[in-house]
Design an enzyme around this catalytic site. Structure first.
Site, PDB file in Angstrom:
ATOM      1  N   GLU A   1      16.897  -7.614 -24.198  1.00 50.00           N
ATOM      2  CA  GLU A   1      16.025  -8.315 -25.139  1.00 50.00           C
ATOM      3  C   GLU A   1      14.590  -7.804 -25.001  1.00 50.00           C
ATOM      4  O   GLU A   1      14.060  -7.742 -23.896  1.00 50.00           O
ATOM      5  CB  GLU A   1      16.070  -9.822 -24.857  1.00 50.00           C
ATOM      6  CG  GLU A   1      15.297 -10.631 -25.867  1.00 50.00           C
ATOM      7  CD  GLU A   1      15.282 -12.130 -25.558  1.00 50.00           C
ATOM      8  OE1 GLU A   1      15.038 -12.496 -24.392  1.00 50.00           O
ATOM      9  OE2 GLU A   1      15.505 -12.934 -26.478  1.00 50.00           O
TER      10      GLU A   1
ATOM     11  N   LYS B   1       7.925 -30.336 -19.989  1.00 52.31           N
ATOM     12  CA  LYS B   1       6.951 -29.300 -19.644  1.00 52.31           C
ATOM     13  C   LYS B   1       6.935 -28.215 -20.723  1.00 52.31           C
ATOM     14  O   LYS B   1       7.928 -27.507 -20.900  1.00 52.31           O
ATOM     15  CB  LYS B   1       7.324 -28.651 -18.293  1.00 52.31           C
ATOM     16  CG  LYS B   1       6.201 -27.789 -17.754  1.00 52.31           C
ATOM     17  CD  LYS B   1       6.631 -26.916 -16.603  1.00 52.31           C
ATOM     18  CE  LYS B   1       7.153 -25.583 -17.051  1.00 52.31           C
ATOM     19  NZ  LYS B   1       6.204 -24.775 -17.822  1.00 52.31           N
TER      20      LYS B   1
ATOM     21  N   CYS C   1      13.916 -16.145 -31.045  1.00 52.35           N
ATOM     22  CA  CYS C   1      15.188 -15.800 -30.388  1.00 52.35           C
ATOM     23  C   CYS C   1      16.243 -15.409 -31.419  1.00 52.35           C
ATOM     24  O   CYS C   1      17.239 -14.782 -31.076  1.00 52.35           O
ATOM     25  CB  CYS C   1      15.660 -16.974 -29.551  1.00 52.35           C
ATOM     26  SG  CYS C   1      15.732 -18.486 -30.513  1.00 52.35           S
TER      27      CYS C   1
ATOM     28  N   GLU D   1      19.431 -22.849 -23.705  1.00 54.39           N
ATOM     29  CA  GLU D   1      19.263 -22.019 -24.908  1.00 54.39           C
ATOM     30  C   GLU D   1      18.475 -20.791 -24.481  1.00 54.39           C
ATOM     31  O   GLU D   1      17.280 -20.885 -24.204  1.00 54.39           O
ATOM     32  CB  GLU D   1      18.475 -22.793 -25.978  1.00 54.39           C
ATOM     33  CG  GLU D   1      19.128 -24.070 -26.436  1.00 54.39           C
ATOM     34  CD  GLU D   1      20.409 -23.826 -27.211  1.00 54.39           C
ATOM     35  OE1 GLU D   1      20.595 -22.724 -27.755  1.00 54.39           O
ATOM     36  OE2 GLU D   1      21.253 -24.743 -27.239  1.00 54.39           O
TER      37      GLU D   1
HETATM   38  P1  NAD Z   1      10.674 -18.278 -19.691  1.00 56.98           P
HETATM   39  O1  NAD Z   1      12.074 -18.415 -19.242  1.00 56.98           O
HETATM   40  O2  NAD Z   1       9.781 -17.374 -18.939  1.00 56.98           O
HETATM   41  O3  NAD Z   1       9.945 -19.691 -19.707  1.00 56.98           O
HETATM   42  C1  NAD Z   1      10.429 -20.784 -20.455  1.00 56.98           C
HETATM   43  C2  NAD Z   1       9.972 -22.069 -19.818  1.00 56.98           C
HETATM   44  O4  NAD Z   1      10.611 -22.218 -18.563  1.00 56.98           O
HETATM   45  C3  NAD Z   1       8.483 -22.140 -19.522  1.00 56.98           C
HETATM   46  O5  NAD Z   1       8.058 -23.469 -19.718  1.00 56.98           O
HETATM   47  C4  NAD Z   1       8.413 -21.750 -18.052  1.00 56.98           C
HETATM   48  O6  NAD Z   1       7.281 -22.254 -17.390  1.00 56.98           O
HETATM   49  C5  NAD Z   1       9.671 -22.377 -17.518  1.00 56.98           C
HETATM   50  N1  NAD Z   1      10.277 -21.727 -16.351  1.00 56.98           N
HETATM   51  C6  NAD Z   1      10.248 -20.417 -16.012  1.00 56.98           C
HETATM   52  N2  NAD Z   1      10.974 -20.217 -14.895  1.00 56.98           N
HETATM   53  C7  NAD Z   1      11.493 -21.422 -14.550  1.00 56.98           C
HETATM   54  C8  NAD Z   1      12.338 -21.866 -13.487  1.00 56.98           C
HETATM   55  N3  NAD Z   1      12.825 -21.033 -12.580  1.00 56.98           N
HETATM   56  N4  NAD Z   1      12.666 -23.174 -13.445  1.00 56.98           N
HETATM   57  C9  NAD Z   1      12.221 -24.037 -14.384  1.00 56.98           C
HETATM   58  N5  NAD Z   1      11.405 -23.678 -15.391  1.00 56.98           N
HETATM   59  C10 NAD Z   1      11.047 -22.386 -15.476  1.00 56.98           C
HETATM   60  O7  NAD Z   1      10.760 -17.882 -21.239  1.00 56.98           O
HETATM   61  P2  NAD Z   1       9.570 -17.520 -22.224  1.00 56.98           P
HETATM   62  O8  NAD Z   1       9.099 -16.144 -21.873  1.00 56.98           O
HETATM   63  O9  NAD Z   1       8.614 -18.655 -22.281  1.00 56.98           O
HETATM   64  O10 NAD Z   1      10.320 -17.497 -23.642  1.00 56.98           O
HETATM   65  C11 NAD Z   1      10.935 -16.391 -24.192  1.00 56.98           C
HETATM   66  C12 NAD Z   1      12.431 -16.470 -23.983  1.00 56.98           C
HETATM   67  O11 NAD Z   1      12.947 -17.663 -24.568  1.00 56.98           O
HETATM   68  C13 NAD Z   1      13.177 -15.339 -24.676  1.00 56.98           C
HETATM   69  O12 NAD Z   1      14.154 -14.870 -23.810  1.00 56.98           O
HETATM   70  C14 NAD Z   1      13.808 -16.021 -25.881  1.00 56.98           C
HETATM   71  O13 NAD Z   1      14.965 -15.400 -26.376  1.00 56.98           O
HETATM   72  C15 NAD Z   1      14.103 -17.372 -25.333  1.00 56.98           C
HETATM   73  N6  NAD Z   1      14.266 -18.335 -26.420  1.00 56.98           N
HETATM   74  C16 NAD Z   1      15.517 -18.820 -26.680  1.00 56.98           C
HETATM   75  C17 NAD Z   1      15.718 -19.719 -27.725  1.00 56.98           C
HETATM   76  C18 NAD Z   1      17.068 -20.280 -28.040  1.00 56.98           C
HETATM   77  O14 NAD Z   1      17.130 -21.256 -28.781  1.00 56.98           O
HETATM   78  N7  NAD Z   1      18.149 -19.729 -27.537  1.00 56.98           N
HETATM   79  C19 NAD Z   1      14.619 -20.118 -28.487  1.00 56.98           C
HETATM   80  C20 NAD Z   1      13.370 -19.585 -28.195  1.00 56.98           C
HETATM   81  C21 NAD Z   1      13.203 -18.712 -27.144  1.00 56.98           C
END
Ligand code: NAD
Length: 485
Positions: free
Chosen positions: A389, A178, A287, A253
């Site tokens: 963050e 997804k 990130c 991650e």
């Molecule tokens: P998010 O957690 O809102 O969403 C990420 C994904 O998870 C989306 O596909 C979303 O639909 C899904 N999702 C959300 N809640 C969920 C749940 N309860 N169960 C299952 N799936 C769920 O994150 P975002 O706003 O899309 O991305 C930004 C975040 O990602 C920042 O915190 C950033 O630091 C982090 N990030 C981390 C890395 C890494 O490698 N550590 C890399 C890129 C981004």
């Protein structure tokens, strides 16, 4: 066949394209214009179930297929991504708001590299063997897990989506994937490519939807045995709470609040050039961006003056223009969040040295979500601005007198994803690298990536590592066989 972003995105289940069972779609907005430009499926448990059924059906043949067969298909996917670089890059830029030149240079080439890397990796993968002084031999079988879930965020959409899918497929698993509902377009285009590349039906199923209706169903589905997730720490916590009692394999991650530690003996020009990138690349929505800049006191004023001057030249503008150094923030919601973080910084006593405001470019981007690159000083290490963050074009400056003080500042964080150290003193760099609590340390560089290295964070930045053998082993179930000789 020429790839084009459609007005209506479809799910890719069992090798075919379909509407969500509910018939419900969500608006997909171009953040540079603020306009709805496509519709994306609002999939739910029914769609995930269809995907799981297809994946289970496909598993027996895929998991026992030869490495050469899987190599050919994954490599073909990489080639087709390269052939369609322009279409993918345009779709990524329109969906995410990032400059088109950046998607062409970084996001899309890295997505094809991910497939190529794990395609070749699978041809070289070997499991372990442990002899016992001639008495016995142990060997480890590393079989595919079965049906696995891959969930990715919006900041590097295709780049991070493929970083999970490619090793999962390489190791013989079938995947329910997804992409973020905020940036679904390149995930959809990837499904068209997979069909063209001859990926057998059901091996990869891409289900579009949001976290509550779709992502959480993937996580809690009893027949999905492992979850590889990249996203926020908040969602990571919810996912762990669901998946851990089900004893699923988990790779998380999550967020970061990375220190960028700058000593007076650094290579000044390289440090300055790279610090501008590590602060504001992709509008600070990586990130790995260094959002807490820690500068040795003796060069603090010099650093501040030159940094402000150079950052002022990074005005955001239309992502489709080569001249735009910065693009749009990914969504209205996130734009409002970043602006509210800047207000909070002011309330906490922060001084805005540069930026701090929304930008309304002229022309087609007048209603887009743009924010000036923002530099803040005057805040201590444990205020909310320096602890939480922001994930936008916002950095803070703090000064330090000694290496010990720099270390304390760097480690004053609940996160531990990445850190950057600038010094020509290799002994000090090595000493600090050992003591900073982060999974990734860059010395005199930033975002220099070797895909074989372990990638991931300490503390609230996650659990497990991606990359190289780590990712490939994650997607296997190891079984040790001990034979007494
Ligand atoms: P998010 O957690 O809102 O969403 C990420 C994904 O998870 C989306 O596909 C979303 O639909 C899904 N999702 C959300 N809640 C969920 C749940 N309860 N169960 C299952 N799936 C769920 O994150 P975002 O706003 O899309 O991305 C930004 C975040 O990602 C920042 O915190 C950033 O630091 C982090 N990030 C981390 C890395 C890494 O490698 N550590 C890399 C890129 C981004």
């Amino acid at each position: 066949m020429k790839l084009e972003a459609p007005k209506q995105i479809l799910n890719y289940i069992n090798g075919e394209f379909s509407d969500p069972e509910s018939g419900k779609f969500m608006d997909n907005v171009n953040p540079a214009t603020g306009e709805v430009y496509s519709q994306t499926p609002d999939s739910d448990a029914d769609d995930v179930q269809l995907a799981v059924d297809a994946a289970k059906q496909a598993f027996s043949a895929w998991s026992t297929s030869s490495p050469e067969f899987r190599f050919k298909i994954l490599n073909k996917i990489a080639e087709l991504i390269d052939e369609n670089l322009e279409a993918f890059a345009l779709a990524e830029s329109n969906d995410n708001g990032k400059p088109l030149w950046l998607s062409k240079k970084v996001d899309i080439p890295r997505a094809s590299d991910n497939f190529r890397f794990f395609a070749t990796g699978l041809m070289h993968f070997a499991s372990e063997s442990h002899g016992m002084q001639g008495k016995a031999i142990n060997y480890t079988l590393r079989n595919p897990i079965g049906v696995v879930g891959c969930i990715s965020p919006w900041n590097l959409p295709l780049y991070l989506f493929t970083w999970k899918i490619a090793p999962a497929l390489a190791m013989g698993n079938c995947v329910i994937a997804k992409p973020s509902e905020v940036t679904p377009m390149t995930g959809y285009l990837l499904s068209e490519i997979c069909q063209q590349a001859g990926l057998p039906a059901g091996v990869l199923n891409i289900v579009h939807g949001n976290g509550p209706n779709c992502g959480s169903v993937i996580v809690s589905h009893p027949e999905i045995k492992a979850i590889s997730f990249t996203g926020s720490t908040r969602a990571g916590k919810d996912i762990a709470a669901t998946a851990a009692p089900m004893f699923k394999k988990l790779s998380l991650e999550l967020g970061g609040k990375n220190p960028n530690i700058i000593f007076a003996d650094c290579d000044w020009d390289k440090m300055m050039r790279t610090t501008i990138q590590s602060s504001f690349a992709n509008q600070g929505q990586i990130c790995l961006c260094g959002s807490r800049i820690l500068v040795e006191e003796s060069i603090y004023e010099k650093f501040k003056t030159e940094f402000i001057e150079r950052v002022k030249a990074l005005q955001p503008g239309d992502p489709l223009l080569d001249t735009s150094k910065q693009g749009a923030i990914v969504s209205k919601l996130h734009y409002e969040k970043v602006l509210s973080c800047i207000e909070l910084a002011k309330e906490e006593g922060g001084i805005i040295l540069s930026g701090g405001k929304a930008v309304k470019p002229e022309g087609r981007c007048a209603n887009g979500y743009f924010i000036e690159p923002t530099i803040i000083e005057g805040l201590g290490p444990d205020c909310r601005t320096n602890m939480e963050e922001i994930f936008g074009p916002v950095v803070t400056l703090q000064s330090f007198k000694t290496e010990e003080e720099a270390l304390v500042l760097a480690n004053t964080s609940d996160y531990g994803l990445a850190a950057t150290i600038w010094t020509e003193n290799v002994t000090r760099a090595n000493r600090l690298a050992n003591k900073v609590h982060s999974g990734i340390i860059w010395v005199n560089c930033w975002l220099l990536r070797d895909l074989r290295t372990p990638f991931g964070g300490f503390k609230n930045s996650g659990v497990g590592r991606e990359g190289g053998w780590e990712a490939m082993r994650f997607f296997t179930e190891p079984k040790n066989v001990c034979i007494e000789l």
